[in-house]
Scaffold this motif. Structure first.
Motif, PDB file in Angstrom:
ATOM      1  N   GLU A  99      82.472   9.915   5.202  1.00  0.00           N
ATOM      2  CA  GLU A  99      81.062  10.733   5.268  1.00  0.00           C
ATOM      3  C   GLU A  99      80.527  10.944   3.954  1.00  0.00           C
ATOM      4  O   GLU A  99      79.225  11.200   3.936  1.00  0.00           O
ATOM      5  CB  GLU A  99      81.836  11.896   6.151  1.00  0.00           C
ATOM      6  N   PRO A 100      81.222  11.344   3.152  1.00  0.00           N
ATOM      7  CA  PRO A 100      80.417  11.611   1.707  1.00  0.00           C
ATOM      8  C   PRO A 100      79.404  10.369   1.406  1.00  0.00           C
ATOM      9  O   PRO A 100      78.077  10.718   1.224  1.00  0.00           O
ATOM     10  CB  PRO A 100      81.426  11.941   0.606  1.00  0.00           C
ATOM     11  N   GLY A 101      79.960   9.394   1.534  1.00  0.00           N
ATOM     12  CA  GLY A 101      79.085   8.204   1.032  1.00  0.00           C
ATOM     13  C   GLY A 101      77.588   7.944   2.085  1.00  0.00           C
ATOM     14  O   GLY A 101      76.692   7.897   1.794  1.00  0.00           O
ATOM     15  N   MET A 102      78.248   8.304   3.401  1.00  0.00           N
ATOM     16  CA  MET A 102      77.107   8.174   4.301  1.00  0.00           C
ATOM     17  C   MET A 102      75.946   9.401   4.196  1.00  0.00           C
ATOM     18  O   MET A 102      74.902   9.069   4.469  1.00  0.00           O
ATOM     19  CB  MET A 102      77.843   8.546   5.833  1.00  0.00           C
ATOM     20  N   ALA A 103      76.232  10.425   3.729  1.00  0.00           N
ATOM     21  CA  ALA A 103      75.759  11.533   3.319  1.00  0.00           C
ATOM     22  C   ALA A 103      74.699  11.215   2.349  1.00  0.00           C
ATOM     23  O   ALA A 103      73.577  11.320   2.326  1.00  0.00           O
ATOM     24  CB  ALA A 103      76.259  12.802   3.188  1.00  0.00           C
ATOM     25  N   ALA A 104      75.366  10.555   1.290  1.00  0.00           N
ATOM     26  CA  ALA A 104      74.598   9.935   0.153  1.00  0.00           C
ATOM     27  C   ALA A 104      73.464   9.107   0.544  1.00  0.00           C
ATOM     28  O   ALA A 104      72.130   8.971   0.399  1.00  0.00           O
ATOM     29  CB  ALA A 104      75.268   9.483  -0.894  1.00  0.00           C
ATOM     30  N   SER A 105      73.761   8.171   1.290  1.00  0.00           N
ATOM     31  CA  SER A 105      72.970   7.081   2.123  1.00  0.00           C
ATOM     32  C   SER A 105      71.907   7.688   2.708  1.00  0.00           C
ATOM     33  O   SER A 105      70.757   7.354   2.885  1.00  0.00           O
ATOM     34  CB  SER A 105      73.635   6.116   2.906  1.00  0.00           C
ATOM     35  N   PRO A 112      60.802  13.164   6.618  1.00  0.00           N
ATOM     36  CA  PRO A 112      60.373  14.686   7.101  1.00  0.00           C
ATOM     37  C   PRO A 112      60.860  14.854   8.510  1.00  0.00           C
ATOM     38  O   PRO A 112      61.499  15.792   8.858  1.00  0.00           O
ATOM     39  CB  PRO A 112      58.858  14.784   6.961  1.00  0.00           C
ATOM     40  N   ALA A 113      60.804  13.993   9.483  1.00  0.00           N
ATOM     41  CA  ALA A 113      60.958  14.134  10.613  1.00  0.00           C
ATOM     42  C   ALA A 113      62.609  14.336  10.904  1.00  0.00           C
ATOM     43  O   ALA A 113      63.135  15.118  11.708  1.00  0.00           O
ATOM     44  CB  ALA A 113      60.679  12.795  11.620  1.00  0.00           C
ATOM     45  N   ASP A 114      63.499  13.757  10.206  1.00  0.00           N
ATOM     46  CA  ASP A 114      64.769  14.045  10.142  1.00  0.00           C
ATOM     47  C   ASP A 114      65.334  15.231   9.853  1.00  0.00           C
ATOM     48  O   ASP A 114      66.086  15.943  10.327  1.00  0.00           O
ATOM     49  CB  ASP A 114      65.524  12.882   9.255  1.00  0.00           C
ATOM     50  N   ILE A 115      64.537  15.773   8.765  1.00  0.00           N
ATOM     51  CA  ILE A 115      64.749  17.156   8.303  1.00  0.00           C
ATOM     52  C   ILE A 115      64.622  18.232   9.398  1.00  0.00           C
ATOM     53  O   ILE A 115      65.289  19.032   9.758  1.00  0.00           O
ATOM     54  CB  ILE A 115      63.900  17.567   7.027  1.00  0.00           C
ATOM     55  N   ALA A 116      63.369  17.926  10.300  1.00  0.00           N
ATOM     56  CA  ALA A 116      63.072  18.791  11.127  1.00  0.00           C
ATOM     57  C   ALA A 116      63.959  18.646  12.095  1.00  0.00           C
ATOM     58  O   ALA A 116      64.282  19.950  12.690  1.00  0.00           O
ATOM     59  CB  ALA A 116      61.736  18.148  11.737  1.00  0.00           C
ATOM     60  N   ALA A 117      64.722  17.399  12.532  1.00  0.00           N
ATOM     61  CA  ALA A 117      65.679  17.507  13.628  1.00  0.00           C
ATOM     62  C   ALA A 117      66.834  18.083  13.034  1.00  0.00           C
ATOM     63  O   ALA A 117      67.656  18.767  13.946  1.00  0.00           O
ATOM     64  CB  ALA A 117      65.863  15.823  14.056  1.00  0.00           C
ATOM     65  N   LEU A 118      67.112  17.702  11.981  1.00  0.00           N
ATOM     66  CA  LEU A 118      68.521  18.375  11.641  1.00  0.00           C
ATOM     67  C   LEU A 118      68.237  19.981  11.542  1.00  0.00           C
ATOM     68  O   LEU A 118      69.197  20.837  12.036  1.00  0.00           O
ATOM     69  CB  LEU A 118      68.808  18.067  10.028  1.00  0.00           C
ATOM     70  N   ARG A 119      67.177  20.585  11.229  1.00  0.00           N
ATOM     71  CA  ARG A 119      66.926  21.983  11.188  1.00  0.00           C
ATOM     72  C   ARG A 119      66.986  22.523  12.413  1.00  0.00           C
ATOM     73  O   ARG A 119      67.610  23.487  12.723  1.00  0.00           O
ATOM     74  CB  ARG A 119      65.559  22.429  10.489  1.00  0.00           C
ATOM     75  N   VAL A 154      70.644   9.231  10.600  1.00  0.00           N
ATOM     76  CA  VAL A 154      69.802   9.284   9.622  1.00  0.00           C
ATOM     77  C   VAL A 154      69.999   8.102   8.629  1.00  0.00           C
ATOM     78  O   VAL A 154      69.257   7.400   8.000  1.00  0.00           O
ATOM     79  CB  VAL A 154      69.607  10.639   8.919  1.00  0.00           C
ATOM     80  N   ALA A 155      71.383   7.939   8.179  1.00  0.00           N
ATOM     81  CA  ALA A 155      71.743   6.965   7.442  1.00  0.00           C
ATOM     82  C   ALA A 155      71.498   5.543   8.021  1.00  0.00           C
ATOM     83  O   ALA A 155      71.458   4.631   7.291  1.00  0.00           O
ATOM     84  CB  ALA A 155      73.244   7.111   7.012  1.00  0.00           C
ATOM     85  N   GLY A 156      71.300   5.476   9.247  1.00  0.00           N
ATOM     86  CA  GLY A 156      70.591   4.119   9.971  1.00  0.00           C
ATOM     87  C   GLY A 156      71.603   3.184   9.898  1.00  0.00           C
ATOM     88  O   GLY A 156      71.082   1.863   9.804  1.00  0.00           O
ATOM     89  N   ASN A 157      72.923   3.430   9.866  1.00  0.00           N
ATOM     90  CA  ASN A 157      73.726   2.367  10.101  1.00  0.00           C
ATOM     91  C   ASN A 157      74.771   2.285  11.467  1.00  0.00           C
ATOM     92  O   ASN A 157      75.599   3.357  11.645  1.00  0.00           O
ATOM     93  CB  ASN A 157      74.888   2.108   9.080  1.00  0.00           C
ATOM     94  N   ASP A 158      74.072   1.585  12.605  1.00  0.00           N
ATOM     95  CA  ASP A 158      74.691   1.644  13.662  1.00  0.00           C
ATOM     96  C   ASP A 158      76.274   1.480  13.852  1.00  0.00           C
ATOM     97  O   ASP A 158      77.010   2.239  14.675  1.00  0.00           O
ATOM     98  CB  ASP A 158      74.325   0.589  14.860  1.00  0.00           C
ATOM     99  N   VAL A 195      72.080  20.059   4.779  1.00  0.00           N
ATOM    100  CA  VAL A 195      70.649  19.930   4.905  1.00  0.00           C
ATOM    101  C   VAL A 195      69.760  20.112   3.593  1.00  0.00           C
ATOM    102  O   VAL A 195      68.906  19.434   3.318  1.00  0.00           O
ATOM    103  CB  VAL A 195      70.096  20.635   6.134  1.00  0.00           C
ATOM    104  N   VAL A 196      70.046  21.193   2.949  1.00  0.00           N
ATOM    105  CA  VAL A 196      69.292  21.505   1.913  1.00  0.00           C
ATOM    106  C   VAL A 196      69.406  20.653   0.840  1.00  0.00           C
ATOM    107  O   VAL A 196      68.311  20.071   0.279  1.00  0.00           O
ATOM    108  CB  VAL A 196      69.886  23.032   1.442  1.00  0.00           C
ATOM    109  N   ALA A 197      70.629  20.074   0.513  1.00  0.00           N
ATOM    110  CA  ALA A 197      70.630  19.023  -0.453  1.00  0.00           C
ATOM    111  C   ALA A 197      70.046  17.725   0.034  1.00  0.00           C
ATOM    112  O   ALA A 197      69.279  17.067  -0.731  1.00  0.00           O
ATOM    113  CB  ALA A 197      72.341  18.676  -0.626  1.00  0.00           C
ATOM    114  N   LEU A 198      69.879  17.473   1.359  1.00  0.00           N
ATOM    115  CA  LEU A 198      69.312  16.063   1.852  1.00  0.00           C
ATOM    116  C   LEU A 198      67.745  16.485   1.481  1.00  0.00           C
ATOM    117  O   LEU A 198      67.206  15.515   1.131  1.00  0.00           O
ATOM    118  CB  LEU A 198      69.435  16.274   3.178  1.00  0.00           C
ATOM    119  N   GLU A 199      67.220  17.627   1.682  1.00  0.00           N
ATOM    120  CA  GLU A 199      65.998  17.862   1.744  1.00  0.00           C
ATOM    121  C   GLU A 199      65.377  17.638   0.192  1.00  0.00           C
ATOM    122  O   GLU A 199      64.276  17.341  -0.195  1.00  0.00           O
ATOM    123  CB  GLU A 199      65.368  19.368   2.199  1.00  0.00           C
TER     124      GLU A 199
END
Lengths: 238, 238
Positions: A99-105, A112-119, A154-158, A195-199
């Motif tokens: 998961e950490p690597g996935m978060a980085a990815s 922006p749309a992803d951020i909106a969905a996450l929020r 969001v990471a986009g890896n099925d 989410v903040v870090a992602l943004e």
DNA sequence: ACAGCGAAGATTGAATACAATCTCTGCTAA
DNA sequence: TTAGCAGAGATTGTATTCAATCTTCGCTGT
């Protein structure tokens, strides 16, 4: 709750795949802890419940067994899985690895749309936390896991998404068995931090926060129990 | 070849699990590329081949579909999977995420017996590389993937092991489809380097070497092909 | 009273039978 | 000649049937 929750159990898929539908019903029931670990899942009974033959039920149960949510014993039947403490450790070890690597990815690919969905999801989690009643608790547990899946998407890896689907579902079982606290309130703030870090596009920080988050979830478990004690000690005999 | 190869297809398991046995036969056939991607797997035909009913075959095919080795289309049948370039990228992205950390973890838990087993495996790989003929090539391909699984077993996490089983098998398919070079000679030296790092207890280095190794495997692929070209371009029409 | 055994019932495992869907061939008609 | 269709054959999806195994309950004998 919010708009994001309008999601019938099976939506866009064809009315076929009956085994798949049954599988998802069980997945949800297990994740939301409406089915306790160890519960026997009789083929005839399930078949009657969904009005299908045992053939279809067996197919669904086999899928669930392969994802580790169900343990099936030959000639004895299928049961909701009861992960051992060792299994629990392995599940979280896997999550720490992935998961950490996935978060980085996700950080590299987020839009922006992803951020909106996450929020939107965060708000949904918050409103569930405010609600009372077991139904809200179940929804909260589930939403908490879905945050991680949202991140995976969001990471986009099925492939990783599927793997994480399995890991989060099994984590639900583990928390049901070994969870100490309310087990649900723990995560929300940390989700927000991620989410903040992602943004901010700070992949390094997103990964670090995710690692901490997983550590916190695991720290809430009491994995000492039923460690195969010599039975004399388990019973507190003098 | 060496002693390590005395491994009948199904050894210690009970004679039951016939679906499981069929599944492993197919797994091996796919990994060793005796079955080309896209091959139709008719239920009746397979059933006749193994002398079981279609019921059992369907169960085996369902498992294979869930691990991504087989694609099954409703009312049309099951086929050996043909991963798309995008899928291939995702498979290797997943491996890059998982395997370096796993190598590091193996480093922390490795014992002398494990090193011995790994070295035995390296010798087996080397002797296969020296041999000629398609049979040796197949065994070599397979051994190359098994090195990664051996490492996973040293890491001692069953869940990750299963995941990597899936990833290495699917990688075999990808290499069959998109591999450029002989596709097999590439890895052996790097495997050895990883074992050396493990023996030295240098987790950091083991992880780094593993990452490079995976990059090298992926670099040997030509993923530009059949990217959904407009057909006019694919056919080189003027 | 209790351990051991045995038959009846229930449950799963596998094969067969039936239904639904698809594919392919050959015909018809424009 | 070719597009379109119809029907036969083949293949998969599902239900049902039969066989094997397990569980339970009651009996017997010590």
């Amino acid at each position: 709750m919010t708009i994001a929750d309008r999601k019938p159990v099976h939506n866009d898929r064809a009315p076929e795949d009956r085994a798949q539908i049954i599988r998802e019903h069980f997945r949800n029931a297990i994740i939301e802890r409406r089915l306790a670990p160890g519960t026997k899942l009789s083929e005839s009974e399930v078949g009657g419940l969904f009005d299908v033959s045992r053939t279809v039920v067996r197919s669904a149960l086999q899928m669930l067994a392969l994802e580790g949510l169900v343990r099936s014993e030959r000639n004895r039947g299928a049961f909701v899985a009861t992960p051992s403490p060792e299994e629990a450790r392995q599940i979280f070890a896997a999550r720490r690895l992935v998961e950490p690597g996935m978060a980085a990815s996700a950080c590299d690919r987020v839009e922006p749309a992803d951020i909106a969905a996450l929020r939107r999801h965060l708000r949904s989690e918050a409103s569930l936390m405010a609600e009372r009643g077991p139904s809200a608790r179940r929804a909260e547990i589930r939403a908490s896991g879905e945050f991680h899946l949202l991140l995976a998407s969001v990471a986009g890896n099925d492939i990783l998404y599927r793997f994480l689907e399995e890991l989060t579902a099994r984590s639900s079982l583990v928390i049901a068995l070994y969870g100490r606290s309310g087990a649900s309130s723990c995560g929300h703030d940390e989700h927000e931090g991620i989410v903040v870090a992602l943004e901010a596009g700070d992949a390094r920080r997103a990964a670090k926060l995710m690692l901490q988050h997983i550590d916190h979830i695991e720290a809430d478990l009491d994995l000492r129990l039923t460690e195969g004690l010599p039975l004399s000690e388990a019973l507190h005999l003098p």
